[in-house]
Design an enzyme around this catalytic site. Structure first.
Site, PDB file in Angstrom:
ATOM      1  N   ASP A 296      -7.254 -16.744   3.062  1.00  0.00           N
ATOM      2  CA  ASP A 296      -5.990 -17.482   3.057  1.00  0.00           C
ATOM      3  C   ASP A 296      -4.897 -16.671   3.749  1.00  0.00           C
ATOM      4  O   ASP A 296      -5.182 -15.956   4.718  1.00  0.00           O
ATOM      5  CB  ASP A 296      -5.613 -17.809   1.606  1.00  0.00           C
ATOM      6  CG  ASP A 296      -4.908 -19.141   1.464  1.00  0.00           C
ATOM      7  OD1 ASP A 296      -3.729 -19.211   1.838  1.00  0.00           O
ATOM      8  OD2 ASP A 296      -5.533 -20.110   0.989  1.00  0.00           O
ATOM      9  N   HIS A 332       0.934 -19.189   0.177  1.00  0.00           N
ATOM     10  CA  HIS A 332      -0.203 -20.087  -0.049  1.00  0.00           C
ATOM     11  C   HIS A 332      -1.371 -19.363  -0.712  1.00  0.00           C
ATOM     12  O   HIS A 332      -1.956 -19.849  -1.694  1.00  0.00           O
ATOM     13  CB  HIS A 332      -0.620 -20.692   1.287  1.00  0.00           C
ATOM     14  CG  HIS A 332      -1.538 -21.863   1.189  1.00  0.00           C
ATOM     15  ND1 HIS A 332      -2.907 -21.733   1.107  1.00  0.00           N
ATOM     16  CD2 HIS A 332      -1.299 -23.197   1.191  1.00  0.00           C
ATOM     17  CE1 HIS A 332      -3.465 -22.933   1.057  1.00  0.00           C
ATOM     18  NE2 HIS A 332      -2.513 -23.840   1.103  1.00  0.00           N
ATOM     19  N   ASN A 420      -5.812 -32.820   3.796  1.00  0.00           N
ATOM     20  CA  ASN A 420      -4.644 -33.564   3.321  1.00  0.00           C
ATOM     21  C   ASN A 420      -4.164 -34.640   4.280  1.00  0.00           C
ATOM     22  O   ASN A 420      -3.025 -35.094   4.171  1.00  0.00           O
ATOM     23  CB  ASN A 420      -3.484 -32.592   3.056  1.00  0.00           C
ATOM     24  CG  ASN A 420      -3.803 -31.593   1.968  1.00  0.00           C
ATOM     25  OD1 ASN A 420      -4.658 -31.836   1.130  1.00  0.00           O
ATOM     26  ND2 ASN A 420      -3.123 -30.464   1.996  1.00  0.00           N
ATOM     27  N   VAL A 434     -21.276 -26.556   2.157  1.00  0.00           N
ATOM     28  CA  VAL A 434     -20.163 -26.158   1.299  1.00  0.00           C
ATOM     29  C   VAL A 434     -19.953 -27.234   0.243  1.00  0.00           C
ATOM     30  O   VAL A 434     -20.489 -28.344   0.343  1.00  0.00           O
ATOM     31  CB  VAL A 434     -18.857 -25.947   2.103  1.00  0.00           C
ATOM     32  CG1 VAL A 434     -19.075 -25.016   3.282  1.00  0.00           C
ATOM     33  CG2 VAL A 434     -18.280 -27.280   2.587  1.00  0.00           C
ATOM     34  N   SER A 502      -5.601 -27.963  -1.113  1.00  0.00           N
ATOM     35  CA  SER A 502      -5.570 -26.502  -1.181  1.00  0.00           C
ATOM     36  C   SER A 502      -5.455 -26.021  -2.616  1.00  0.00           C
ATOM     37  O   SER A 502      -5.945 -24.941  -2.962  1.00  0.00           O
ATOM     38  CB  SER A 502      -4.379 -25.956  -0.385  1.00  0.00           C
ATOM     39  OG  SER A 502      -4.664 -25.874   0.979  1.00  0.00           O
TER      40      SER A 502
END
Length: 637
Positions: A296, A332, A420, A434, A502
């Site tokens: 991140d 974040h 998003n 994943v 997220s």
């Protein structure tokens, strides 16, 4: 640019430079006095961009039906690198991915010989030529930039993308205060009108002055205030605004909401953790012994809830300051880390796995696919168990897919945010290797005048759960998790309520850490890091989920994971002091899981077999040394 002539002679272009020719391709270049009138400066042309170049592996070509088998003898990485370095218009920047010699462990994991991915600078045209010359045996793709998944503002309907060429300007002052009347600095203020939106940031006096063109106070359709931290956001549709005096907005502190009473002075568990029933687990379930990577924007270890984090790598500044992973300019990564493993002193929010070993791979701002490949290599080298990917790109990447699969073989479980954009699941969450996480919210967990209310879909169920409007959806969604009004850590030692997939992905990452640390099926031989363990972990999480919201299954996947079910505990046992797991639940579904996981791995292995060899002789003009031929590539479909 050629130098100006020092005498009456005409200017001669430097070798390799394009001649100045404003009259068109068929006219001779001007000279003498005419040439002196040419503007001086940099001639704009196409710049070289970063591309990923590697020998294509036989089992990772992406097609409309998924992974397609390919039939050829793979090139060696050294051959490709030599050819690229010999090309005068290609600059080799470096190598990412597997850089080690093959080892018994790598062979046992199916890693084969060490093959990385080259990063090179070239023009789009040169990349296209290289791709064609590769005859399907060479991976050439743009090193695309990645983005963190924070939802964009949902603008009011009928906002037009028209910019007025002229007209009166309207300036509005917005004064942002807290409950005591003190100004709130650094709050982002946005106004949405009938044309383009406009934004500003409050100063130390709490005031933001915003200028809009072609608007008046009656045409503004939305006012949004986003504080930097410690307060709830504010949103007012069709606001009553004044053009002559400051427009006052009073923000609520986070602690003013009933679910956060006494926060942050009193340690709290977030609504997302409660929704997944983490609070019902035995207190000793804290994730000890599991390694988690947060890929991140870094983590602010100045934060009280994050001071236990002590390992990481700044991939962006690896050559100058690799230890800067503990600086988080965006906040974040700190927010995600707080959800996953925030410590629980008498202050702030407790995460799912406060005793897990968290590693930080700083990738933002400015992260690209090549750097994500490096981050996953860090995960392999440091034996990471779970990697949180609250990020994505605009297009799938074959090079990244190859690295995700390699990480999976070494036991790294990648858990990714679905995206998003409110559209199809984005990459890498769309990868079959994943676990893709969509976002949901819950009514009653945020003030109705906050911007969080704008994320609600009309599918609220009897318990208040709803799918988030911004969340991506589709058949690749595995599960959903809380991603609206999630309160967590932000720098330097504050808290903020954010929305996004997220924020949803770290909930599942934290749960995955608890499962690996405390589920009996992942102890002893079941703890061996390999692809089978990753598949079993994903299936335990999927099978623990319950349906929430009234939305379609493509928006929630299997549903909201339940920590009690995932770890084999019942509600009655969890509510008693002498908690004991129910007989049979500790091994929940694992007899079937072996078959499910095995099917995926067997299919993977089958696709990895070459189905034929094409010709591999002859040289390609322009890229010396690459032994590409015209031979055919045959698939197995």
């Amino acid at each position: 640019m050629p130098k100006e002539p020092t005498s009456g002679q005409g200017a001669q272009p430097a070798q390799g430079a394009a001649p100045q020719n404003p009259q068109g391709a068929g006219a001779p270049p001007e000279s003498g006095a005419s040439a002196s009138r040419q503007p001086r400066g940099h001639v704009v042309g196409e710049r070289k961009k970063r591309f990923l170049v590697a020998p294509r592996q036989p089992m990772v070509q992406m097609g409309p039906l998924g992974v397609l088998p390919m039939a050829f003898q793979p090139l060696s990485l050294s051959t490709v690198e030599q050819a690229l370095r010999a090309a005068p218009d290609i600059e080799v920047v470096g190598l990412v991915g597997d850089r080690r010699a093959a080892s018994p462990l790598a062979e046992g994991m199916g890693g084969g010989h060490a093959e990385g991915v080259l990063v090179a600078r070239m023009t789009d045209q040169k990349a296209q030529e290289l791709h064609l010359q590769g005859q399907g045996r060479l991976l050439v793709e743009r090193d695309q930039h990645l983005q963190l998944f924070e939802p964009a503002l949902r603008q009011p309907n009928l906002v037009a993308s028209l910019t007025p060429a002229a007209g009166p300007a309207m300036s509005l002052a917005v004064l942002v205060l807290d409950g005591s009347g003190a100004p709130v600095p650094e709050a982002e203020v946005s106004l949405f009108g009938s044309l383009l939106p406009a934004s500003g940031v409050t100063g130390q006096d709490g005031t933001a002055t915003i200028t809009m063109y072609g608007e008046n106070p009656h045409t503004v359709r939305g006012l949004y205030v986003k504080p930097k931290s410690d307060f709830w956001s504010f949103y007012q549709r069709d606001p009553d605004l004044s053009a002559t005096e400051p427009n006052v907005v009073t923000l609520r502190p986070l602690s003013a909401w009933r679910g956060l009473s006494g926060f942050p002075a009193q340690n709290t568990i977030g609504w997302g953790q409660r929704a997944m029933r983490m609070d019902k687990l035995p207190p000793e379930f804290r994730g000890r012994g599991v390694r988690i990577a947060v890929i991140d924007s870094g983590v602010a270890t100045s934060h009280t809830n994050l001071r236990q984090i002590g390992a990481g790598f700044d991939i962006i500044d690896k050559d100058t300051d690799p230890g800067a992973w503990n600086q988080d300019q965006l906040g974040h990564g700190s927010h995600c880390s707080g959800v996953i493993g925030g410590a629980d002193p008498t202050f702030g929010i407790r995460g799912f796995a406060p005793e897990a070993e968290i590693h930080v791979c700083k990738l933002f701002p400015g992260g690209q696919v090549s750097q994500l490949i490096e981050a996953l290599e860090y995960c392999i080298e440091h034996q990471i168990d779970v990697a949180n990917l609250s990020l994505g790109g605009t297009e799938p990447s074959e090079a990244l897919e190859q690295q995700i699969l390699r990480a999976k073989r070494f036991g790294v479980a990648c858990i990714a945010a679905a995206g998003n954009s409110g559209d199809a699941v984005q990459y890498p969450a769309s990868s079959p290797h994943v676990l893709a996480v969509a976002a949901i919210g819950k009514a009653g967990e945020f003030p109705p005048d906050s911007y969080h209310s704008q994320t609600m879909n009309g599918d609220v169920d009897a318990d208040g759960f709803f799918t988030a409007r911004f969340s991506c959806y589709g058949p690749r969604v595995d599960v959903c998790a809380p991603g609206v009004a999630i309160v967590s850590s932000v720098p330097p030692n504050n808290f903020a309520a954010w929305d996004g997939t997220s924020m949803a992905a770290p909930h599942v990452t934290g749960l995955a850490a608890l499962v690996l640390a405390h589920h009996p099926a992942f102890q002893g031989p079941g703890r061996a890091p390999n692809a089978d363990r990753v598949e079993r972990l994903f299936q335990v999480i999927r099978m623990s989920a319950r349906r929430v919201t009234l939305g379609e299954q493509t928006r929630i996947g299997y549903g909201l994971p339940d920590a009690l079910v995932a770890l084999g505990w019942s509600v009655m046992a969890a509510d008693r002091r002498g908690q004991q797991p129910l007989q049979g639940m500790a091994g929940m579904g694992l007899g079937a899981l072996g078959g499910i996981g095995g099917t995926g791995l067997m299919g993977e292995a089958a696709f990895g077999q070459p189905v034929g060899l094409g010709a591999a002789q002859g040289g390609i003009p322009g890229i010396p040394g690459l032994p590409f031929g015209i031979g055919t590539v045959r698939g197995g479909w």
